[in-house]
Design a protein around this motif. Structure first.
Motif, mmCIF file in Angstrom:
data_model
loop_
_atom_site.group_PDB
_atom_site.id
_atom_site.type_symbol
_atom_site.label_atom_id
_atom_site.label_comp_id
_atom_site.label_asym_id
_atom_site.label_seq_id
_atom_site.Cartn_x
_atom_site.Cartn_y
_atom_site.Cartn_z
ATOM 1 N N PRO A 107 -7.655 7.034 -4.956
ATOM 2 C CA PRO A 107 -8.683 6.792 -3.928
ATOM 3 C C PRO A 107 -8.769 5.319 -3.524
ATOM 4 O O PRO A 107 -9.324 5.006 -2.474
ATOM 5 C CB PRO A 107 -9.986 7.229 -4.607
ATOM 6 N N ASP A 108 -8.232 4.436 -4.350
ATOM 7 C CA ASP A 108 -8.286 3.005 -4.043
ATOM 8 C C ASP A 108 -7.236 2.569 -3.024
ATOM 9 O O ASP A 108 -7.252 1.427 -2.567
ATOM 10 C CB ASP A 108 -8.086 2.201 -5.338
ATOM 11 N N LEU A 109 -6.326 3.476 -2.651
ATOM 12 C CA LEU A 109 -5.253 3.113 -1.716
ATOM 13 C C LEU A 109 -5.544 3.634 -0.312
ATOM 14 O O LEU A 109 -6.373 4.520 -0.124
ATOM 15 C CB LEU A 109 -3.919 3.687 -2.191
ATOM 16 N N THR A 110 -4.841 3.084 0.669
ATOM 17 C CA THR A 110 -4.861 3.640 2.021
ATOM 18 C C THR A 110 -3.467 4.181 2.314
ATOM 19 O O THR A 110 -2.516 3.921 1.566
ATOM 20 C CB THR A 110 -5.192 2.569 3.083
ATOM 21 N N ILE A 111 -3.367 4.869 3.421
ATOM 22 C CA ILE A 111 -2.079 5.459 3.801
ATOM 23 C C ILE A 111 -1.001 4.377 3.943
ATOM 24 O O ILE A 111 0.173 4.609 3.684
ATOM 25 C CB ILE A 111 -2.226 6.265 5.121
ATOM 26 N N TYR A 112 -1.428 3.181 4.312
ATOM 27 C CA TYR A 112 -0.468 2.093 4.554
ATOM 28 C C TYR A 112 0.159 1.568 3.250
ATOM 29 O O TYR A 112 1.124 0.810 3.284
ATOM 30 C CB TYR A 112 -1.138 0.948 5.312
ATOM 31 N N ASP A 113 -0.426 1.966 2.133
ATOM 32 C CA ASP A 113 0.128 1.536 0.843
ATOM 33 C C ASP A 113 1.300 2.403 0.389
ATOM 34 O O ASP A 113 1.924 2.096 -0.634
ATOM 35 C CB ASP A 113 -0.959 1.576 -0.240
ATOM 36 N N LEU A 114 1.556 3.487 1.110
ATOM 37 C CA LEU A 114 2.603 4.405 0.651
ATOM 38 C C LEU A 114 3.983 3.885 1.088
ATOM 39 O O LEU A 114 4.676 4.469 1.908
ATOM 40 C CB LEU A 114 2.352 5.818 1.191
ATOM 41 N N THR A 115 4.356 2.748 0.551
ATOM 42 C CA THR A 115 5.672 2.169 0.817
ATOM 43 C C THR A 115 6.416 2.052 -0.516
ATOM 44 O O THR A 115 5.786 1.993 -1.575
ATOM 45 C CB THR A 115 5.564 0.764 1.443
ATOM 46 N N PRO A 116 7.730 1.986 -0.455
ATOM 47 C CA PRO A 116 8.512 1.998 -1.704
ATOM 48 C C PRO A 116 8.277 0.786 -2.587
ATOM 49 O O PRO A 116 8.683 0.783 -3.739
ATOM 50 C CB PRO A 116 9.957 1.994 -1.209
ATOM 51 N N ILE A 117 7.648 -0.261 -2.054
ATOM 52 C CA ILE A 117 7.527 -1.490 -2.847
ATOM 53 C C ILE A 117 6.133 -1.683 -3.428
ATOM 54 O O ILE A 117 5.779 -2.768 -3.857
ATOM 55 C CB ILE A 117 7.973 -2.709 -2.020
ATOM 56 N N VAL A 118 5.343 -0.594 -3.440
ATOM 57 C CA VAL A 118 4.016 -0.634 -4.071
ATOM 58 C C VAL A 118 4.059 0.271 -5.306
ATOM 59 O O VAL A 118 4.662 1.338 -5.273
ATOM 60 C CB VAL A 118 2.933 -0.134 -3.079
ATOM 61 N N GLU A 119 3.428 -0.177 -6.390
ATOM 62 C CA GLU A 119 3.357 0.675 -7.588
ATOM 63 C C GLU A 119 2.293 1.750 -7.347
ATOM 64 O O GLU A 119 1.144 1.413 -7.064
ATOM 65 C CB GLU A 119 2.957 -0.171 -8.803
#
Lengths: 386, 134
Positions: A107-119
């Motif tokens: 819940p702490d993430l947004t859709i924009y965080d769904l990139t290969p370089i984010v844990e």
């Protein structure tokens, strides 16, 4: 150093029954409105119920799924608290299931965080299961999810290894009722995945093996699936597995400018994904052939020749296949737009293709001018030689 | 030959980047500065930070910082010295490098993912500098 990522795969007739054996308390099925209204998800729900699960359906997924729909699905997931999220349908539903699953888990993430370089560290609350009803998108086996952003319809090309499903269930029961047009569009998508991944800078022995096998199967069976009346079940099953293999191929090697151009055209003029990437596949081949010659030349034996001599030669084989199954070979055929509309939107088309993450691993780095030249060639249907 | 990392190297990088038409095309709408942090490892006894101000396809400023804390930037791309050496020699892809944990990137991810072509041209340019590694 590189990875090969795959879900565990259950396949073949009756594969859906496997779901009854997965201990599940609450399952959220994510599907589109059409499948929801027809209650086509019933075979999935029945198996989940056998496992003892309470089942809820989020049946709001639209073509080119939008961020607002992701948010609605996440809200439902947070209220329902499933321990399994099931994507059921074509690429839109399965992509939506990935996005809902990720943001439900985090819940702490947004859709924009769904990139290969984010844990991300997903998988703390639920398992992700994908059940495709079409044979083309490959989303059931990949790390990618395409979500539409804003009123302008830009496609966010999101990806992460944690978005790969825990299980992909490939049951030929579900694609059995696909009409010929959908069979052609989705099959073209799968062929584009295979050939673009083989020509990718990131291709590897695993992705190549699956890509070449998928190309072989699609060339042999797609015309039978589009023209068959009825379509033999073994033909459906071959293509269903080929689409998943193509997904594994490009999911581990990436696609290229064929998809960058296709996403741009599809998002600006709202053309089905398979139709646009199919249209640009011959251009992808012609543009990249010399840079990826040793890889693409391997396709010769599966296409009945010792080797492939040129980009024009291989692109010609794809164009011949498109003619057999009635795929568009020009932008006017695919998008039903006037030349004036095309010219007005051309700068936007180029800008969208230019900023696509699909160019990351393309065998050649295209300039904006080259992208514009390819769009213009695809308008008239002319091959390219640069 | 110029030593990496150094003030001389980053100045050459700026000069070559500003002559690269492909980079200018790919980054024509890019606005954002970078710190390239070369982490101490092996022959490099202490970490070195290189700063570049990249704006609309050109490099407006480039310098070696006296310390990584001297300046902040929109993006920091960092990794150990040995991996930088492989990157400049084109033995590591800049994007795959991040996906395999060899490099880390801090900053707005979505924005930078739309400029992957510019990132490739950036590394292509760096690899044309006749570089001497300590």
């Amino acid at each position: 150093m590189w990875f090969f990522t795959s879900p565990k795969i259950v396949f073949g007739s009756g594969a859906i029954e496997f779901l009854a054996s997965l201990p599940t308390k609450k399952a959220l099925i994510v599907c589109d409105k059409f499948l929801s209204e027809k209650r086509a998800y019933q075979p999935v729900a029945e198996q989940l119920t056998k496992s003892g699960a309470q089942v809820k359906v989020f049946g709001e997924v639209e073509p080119e799924p939008h961020i607002a729909t992701v948010e609605a699905g996440v809200k439902l997931a947070r209220e329902f608290e499933p321990d399994m999220v099931v994507g059921f349908g074509g690429g839109s539903a399965m992509d939506m299931a990935k996005a809902i699953y990720a943001l439900y888990e985090r819940p702490d993430l947004t859709i924009y965080d769904l990139t290969p370089i984010v844990e991300l560290h997903l998988g703390q609350k639920a398992r992700l299961v994908q059940v495709p009803t079409t044979s083309g998108t490959g989303s059931e086996t990949t790390w990618a999810t395409i979500i539409t952003e804003g009123e302008g319809g830009r496609k966010l090309e999101l990806a992460h290894r944690d978005l790969v499903a825990d299980w992909a269930v490939l049951d030929p029961l579900f694609p059995g009722s696909m009409p010929p047009r959908l069979t052609a569009d989705t099959g073209a998508d799968a062929l584009a995945h295979s050939i673009e991944s083989i020509s990718s800078e990131w291709s590897n022995p695993f992705s190549d093996a699956l890509g070449v096998k998928a190309v072989d199967t699609i060339f042999r069976f797609l015309p039978k699936a589009v023209k068959g009346d009825p379509v033999p079940s073994e033909v459906r099953e071959e293509l269903h597995l080929a689409a998943a293999m193509a997904g594994l191929s490009f999911g581990n090697a990436q696609v290229g400018i064929g998809h960058a151009l296709g996403h741009a055209l599809g998002s600006v003029f709202h053309v089905p994904h398979g139709r646009t990437v199919g249209l640009f596949l011959p251009y992808h081949i012609e543009y990249n052939f010399n840079a990826a010659r040793p890889k693409l030349a391997r396709l010769g034996p599966v296409l009945g020749e010792s080797t492939v001599q040129s980009g024009r030669d291989l692109a010609g084989k794809v164009r011949s296949l498109w003619d057999q199954i009635g795929m568009a070979r020009t932008i006017p055929e695919a998008a039903k737009i006037t030349e004036k509309e095309f010219e007005e939107k051309l700068p936007e088309l180029v800008a969208r293709a230019d900023s696509s993450t699909c160019v990351i691993s393309n065998a050649r780095v295209p300039s904006s001018k080259e992208l514009e030249r390819i769009f213009r060639a695809a308008w008239s249907g002319s091959p390219i030689d640069f | 030959m110029v030593k990496f990392p150094s003030q001389e190297w980053i100045e050459q990088f700026k000069e070559k980047l500003n002559q690269n038409a492909a980079y200018e095309d790919a980054a024509k709408t890019w606005e954002g500065d970078f710190i390239f942090l070369v982490e101490a490892e092996g022959a490099l006894p202490s970490s070195v930070a290189l700063y570049m101000d990249l704006f609309h396809g050109k490099c407006r400023d480039a310098k070696m910082l006296s310390s990584p804390e001297e300046k902040s930037a929109a993006y920091t791309y960092q990794g150990p010295y040995g991996n930088w050496r492989k990157l400049i020699n084109k033995e590591i892809d800049p994007i795959q490098g991040m996906m395999t944990g060899k490099f880390k990137l801090k900053g707005n991810m979505m924005k930078i993912m739309r400029y992957t072509r510019a990132a490739k041209e950036l590394i292509n340019t760096a690899s044309t500098i006749p570089t001497e590694f300590p």
